[in-house]
Write a protein that holds these residues in place. Structure first.
Motif, mmCIF file in Angstrom:
data_model
loop_
_atom_site.group_PDB
_atom_site.id
_atom_site.type_symbol
_atom_site.label_atom_id
_atom_site.label_comp_id
_atom_site.label_asym_id
_atom_site.label_seq_id
_atom_site.Cartn_x
_atom_site.Cartn_y
_atom_site.Cartn_z
ATOM 1 N N GLU A 141 35.945 20.004 -28.686
ATOM 2 C CA GLU A 141 36.727 21.457 -28.499
ATOM 3 C C GLU A 141 36.505 21.707 -27.090
ATOM 4 O OE1 GLU A 141 36.067 24.165 -31.679
ATOM 5 O OE2 GLU A 141 36.171 25.869 -30.360
ATOM 6 N N HIS A 142 35.352 21.773 -26.535
ATOM 7 C CA HIS A 142 35.195 22.220 -25.050
ATOM 8 C C HIS A 142 36.116 21.301 -24.039
ATOM 9 C CE1 HIS A 142 31.177 24.247 -26.240
ATOM 10 N NE2 HIS A 142 32.417 24.958 -26.704
ATOM 11 N N LYS B 125 38.683 31.306 -20.232
ATOM 12 C CA LYS B 125 38.453 30.201 -20.804
ATOM 13 C C LYS B 125 37.152 30.366 -22.078
ATOM 14 C CE LYS B 125 40.125 26.818 -17.675
ATOM 15 N NZ LYS B 125 39.478 25.790 -16.730
ATOM 16 N N ASN C 152 38.819 19.825 -24.713
ATOM 17 C CA ASN C 152 40.314 20.164 -24.884
ATOM 18 C C ASN C 152 40.548 21.832 -24.248
ATOM 19 O OD1 ASN C 152 42.131 18.119 -26.018
ATOM 20 N ND2 ASN C 152 40.184 18.145 -27.532
ATOM 21 N N GLU C 153 39.574 22.584 -24.734
ATOM 22 C CA GLU C 153 39.862 24.074 -24.501
ATOM 23 C C GLU C 153 39.271 24.330 -22.770
ATOM 24 O OE1 GLU C 153 41.727 25.672 -27.034
ATOM 25 O OE2 GLU C 153 40.219 27.236 -26.664
ATOM 26 N N ASN C 154 38.192 24.100 -22.560
ATOM 27 C CA ASN C 154 37.780 24.553 -21.335
ATOM 28 C C ASN C 154 37.991 23.588 -20.140
ATOM 29 O OD1 ASN C 154 36.653 26.481 -22.988
ATOM 30 N ND2 ASN C 154 34.812 25.615 -22.788
ATOM 31 N N ILE D 33 43.696 23.751 -32.758
ATOM 32 C CA ILE D 33 42.148 23.797 -32.486
ATOM 33 C C ILE D 33 41.965 25.116 -32.116
ATOM 34 C CG2 ILE D 33 41.613 21.267 -32.547
ATOM 35 C CD1 ILE D 33 41.059 21.797 -29.478
#
Lengths: 311, 183
Positions: B79-80, A215, B82-84, A37
């Motif tokens: 998404e956030h 991030k 997982n990502e942030n 993703i």
């Protein structure tokens, strides 16, 4: 006696095994496919399409804005007096297919596209190292016939003469959490060109990448190279853009410098006039705001919940 | 020669008995969900693929859950998340390893409801912290054990940073619903 002695260590080992790693008893995790993703923060690198699609059921409202050129002098406030805009809406029909359209002030153009992911890179459960998508787009200028740049003198204003197409393959990989790179070979087809010497089809290849700085902030860059020997291209340059993605909650802000004025493929790839290294640089920004219109997994979740409370 | 074979035979029959004497329960489809409540926005997500093994003989209990398997109402939240926040590329799993007190293997053979205390190490975002929670175990007629527990986790305890102005609570409620089957 000898054989019983041999089995002693085996017996000792059994209880130790039992206590140490209970989950190990379940064996390997089931290999559910996990797709990679967030290769990019949004569906555009800057002007070009990125490896990402909007998610299924999500509407993405995009505002693209390019100021004038930095080298236009203090009288034009270094370009800030001028503006070119594109307003667009993108929608995810499925996890693999998205469509979108937009209206640009550049040549008063309406453009539409569909983007489909044929291959998806995954982290687990399959061996696909890359993502491969295809984009097909079309644009039509609604300018007054006298102002369409390629109409010239004495040309008939057929509707089809206002059309152009873009076909692109996007192939790329998220190499690490911070680094993504993609290549974009493609062709622009113009139904009518300014001169008979200019070919209708313009072969090109683009390259784009992003490097995540934090991030929420990434550095993006993209470049389109128009293959040589395709008519007289002395008035045009290859498109070069670089800038930052800044993500805040439901928005992504993209701030960048580019020598392209338009914001749809034909304008970017075929009709970039500015020379980046001569200061013909536009400061610009894109704003992306997403809205979840449809939650594709909602039904499955409710069904499961009902089954659990019922049982 | 025949005398020497006797202990060998004894041990081969004992070996499986020793292994299977433990009353173990397991699942691969455990439900773990969480709920974040702020005045602006409620966020919830659920994962139906938690794995867990519970050894009723020793009381040992383990959990593991893939962070990417949490499903949200909004794709962007996922998404956030997982990502942030969870950085699931670096820390793909959350785990728990601990002990259950308040119920014995013998009790779990009889249908009924038992209040239990669970304590151990909870690892989220790569940071292990001691954690305790109250829970219940319900034994049904088929011998399955439905275990459930709700507890709070402070994001700061696990090094998860939430910037100001974001609608994510500092403390998250975590709910665990497990349908254990005999292994």
């Amino acid at each position: 006696m000898r054989s019983s002695f041999l089995f002693l260590p085996v017996l000792l080992a059994v209880p130790a095994l039992a206590q140490d790693d209970l989950l190990g008893l379940l064996g390997e995790d089931s290999a559910a496919t996990e797709y990679t993703i967030a290769s990019f923060k949004t569906t555009r690198v800057i002007n070009s399409h990125s490896l990402e699609n909007v998610a299924h059921g999500v509407l993405d409202f995009k505002i693209g804005h390019r100021f004038g050129m930095l080298n236009s002098g203090a009288g034009e406030l270094f370009g800030l007096d001028q503006a070119t805009i594109r307003l667009g809406l993108d929608y995810g029909i499925s996890e693999k297919l998205m469509i979108g359209f937009g209206r640009s002030s550049f040549q008063k153009t309406i453009d539409g596209f569909a983007k489909y992911k044929l291959l998806r890179q995954c982290d687990q459960g399959c061996n696909m190292p890359i993502t491969l998508g295809v984009v097909a787009g079309m644009s039509v200028t609604t300018l007054d016939a006298s102002k369409v740049p390629w109409f010239g003198e004495g040309r008939t204003d057929y509707f089809t003469h206002r059309l152009s197409y873009n076909f692109q393959v996007i192939v790329g990989r998220k190499f690490s959490e911070s680094l993504t790179f993609q290549l974009m070979p493609g062709v622009i087809h113009r139904n009518l060109t300014a001169s008979a010497k200019d070919p209708n089809d313009l072969m090109n290849i683009g390259a784009a990448g992003r490097f995540k700085l934090t991030k929420r902030v990434a550095l993006n860059s993209e470049y389109f190279y128009v293959l040589p020997n395709q008519g007289d291209r002395s008035a045009f340059q290859n498109s070069l853009s670089m800038g930052f993605d800044i993500e805040t909650g439901g928005h992504v802000f993209q701030l960048h410098f580019t020598n392209s004025t338009g914001m749809f493929e034909r304008a970017v790839i075929a009709e970039t006039g500015g020379d980046f290294f001569n200061g013909d640089i536009h400061y610009g920004f894109n704003i992306s705001r997403v809205f979840t219109l449809h939650d594709p997994k909602k039904k499955a979740r409710e069904k499961l919940k009902a089954a659990q409370t019922g049982g | 020669m025949t005398m020497n074979l006797r202990p060998f035979l004894l041990f081969t029959t004992l070996l499986p008995a020793l292994v299977f004497a433990q009353e173990r329960y397991a699942t691969r489809t455990g439900e773990i969900s969480f709920f974040s409540k702020t005045s602006m926005e409620n966020i919830e997500a659920v994962n139906h693929k938690a794995t867990s093994v519970f050894d009723a003989t020793t009381g040992a209990m383990e959990f593991a859950v893939l962070i990417k398997g949490f499903e949200f109402e909004k794709a962007l939240m996922q998404e956030h998340f997982n990502e942030n926040y969870m950085e699931s590329g670096t820390f793909p799993k959350s785990t728990f390893k601990g002990k259950v007190e308040g119920v014995t293997a013998e009790q779990l053979k009889v249908p009924g409801k038992y209040e239990v205390n669970v304590s151990g190490d909870l690892t989220i975002h790569g940071v292990a912290k001691p954690a305790t929670a109250k829970g219940t175990m319900v034994v049904d007629a088929t011998g399955g054990v439905q275990a459930s527990s709700d507890f709070m986790v402070k994001l700061a305890d696990h090094g998860i940073k939430v910037p100001g102005g974001v609608n994510v609570a500092e403390e998250i409620q975590i709910s665990v619903r497990i349908d254990y089957r005999k292994m």
